[in-house]
Design a protein around this motif. Structure first.
Motif: not given
Length: 331
Positions: A87, A91, A102, A127
């Protein structure tokens, strides 16, 4: 009962689509120009900015390098957001490149079996962001003529995403399933490059289609005086808070398409503090044009549409509150 509600929704959407078709038939020159304006914006601003990121991020995912790169961040992301280390990569790419990179990366990670549905949903809360090129360059410097306002918007937007991720860290679906993926043999680099180019071209065309479509829809709503109705509604609400400038038009158009909303805000005559706070909220919301782009990719990860919209709403509120504090201090 549910089937009846679905039927009513279908009828309503059909009527709306039919009305847009009629508007186009009776005034084709206006709406052809609107569509062309959207295509020109896509060609000159969106395509050169996003296509390289679409290609390079897809290539990294295909080469299975993302998991190796993200291992160092796993303890941090697991503790803070209850999501795997990958992640952090999503991000970072989202913050650098902006919407809808994202969402595209989340979809790719899910379809390749690297994250579950619950993890994909939690990741989408922080994100899905805009990028510095748009916030600092387009909105801060070009539209608001204030780089300081751009810095506040960028900081508020990113911090709002961080807080939003904390808000949804405990969200979990009943079925925490992974995508059913087949084990692939190691592909040759030329095959990967060809597939990556194809995927990136299709993705950027999807974005262009939505940009052109929503440019036309905004002009339809304006010509039918629907947008002016909502503009007046928002103006009356803002008057309760002592904001008497014509910011309602920017807010109502920004809810649909964020760039158009920021342009309208810049001509409203509001103070730089007001512009900064409202633009931060609109950028974090993203606009329906961005939402449909993101959901086109996120549908592969089976994220609930209602949850996605709730996440974008809370991101908008949190970012706006941060912008209020920073504007009072620095502007």
């Amino acid at each position: 009962m549910k089937a009846f509600e679905t039927k009513k929704t279908s009828i309503f959407l059909s009527l709306v689509i039919f009305a847009i078709i009629l508007a186009f038939v009776f005034n084709p020159e206006t709406y052809m120009q609107s569509t062309l304006n959207g295509i020109l914006i896509w060609c000159t601003a969106v395509l050169p900015a996003l296509f390289p990121f679409f290609f390079l991020t897809k290539l990294l995912t295909s080469l299975n390098l993302v998991q190796q790169i993200s291992q160092i961040f796993k303890p941090i992301t697991t503790k803070l957001f209850n999501v795997p280390g990958v992640s952090s990569y999503v991000f970072l790419m989202s913050v650098i490149s902006g919407y809808p990179v994202g969402a595209k990366l989340i979809s790719e990670l899910y379809t390749t079996g690297q994250i579950s549905r619950s993890e994909a949903t939690r990741m989408s809360s922080f994100c899905s962001t805009s990028g510095p090129l748009f916030i600092l360059g387009t909105v801060g410097s070009e539209l608001f003529l204030c780089r300081g306002a751009g810095l506040i918007m960028l900081a508020s937007h990113i911090l709002g995403a961080f807080l939003n991720g904390l808000l949804y860290r405990k969200y979990k679906l009943k079925e925490n399933d992974y995508a059913q993926t087949k084990i692939k043999k190691e592909e040759k680099i030329d095959n990967i490059l060809g597939a990556t180019i194809y995927d990136s071209v299709i993705s950027i065309l999807i974005v262009g289609g939505y940009v052109a479509l929503f440019f036309m829809i905004i002009d339809v709503l304006t010509n039918f005086h629907i947008l002016s109705f909502f503009s007046e509604f928002f103006n009356r609400i803002f008057e309760l808070f002592g904001i008497c400038d014509d910011v309602g038009r920017g807010v109502s158009s920004g809810i649909i398409e964020v760039t158009r909303g920021c342009v309208d805000l810049s001509t409203s005559g509001a103070t730089i503090k007001t512009l900064t706070i409202l633009a931060t909220a609109l950028i974090s919301w993203g606009g329906f044009s961005i939402h449909f782009q993101a959901l086109t990719f996120l549908q592969k990860s089976k994220i609930k549409v209602s949850v996605y919209f709730l996440q974008k709403f809370t991101h908008s509120i949190l970012s706006m509150l941060v912008a209020v504090v920073l504007s009072l201090i620095f502007l």
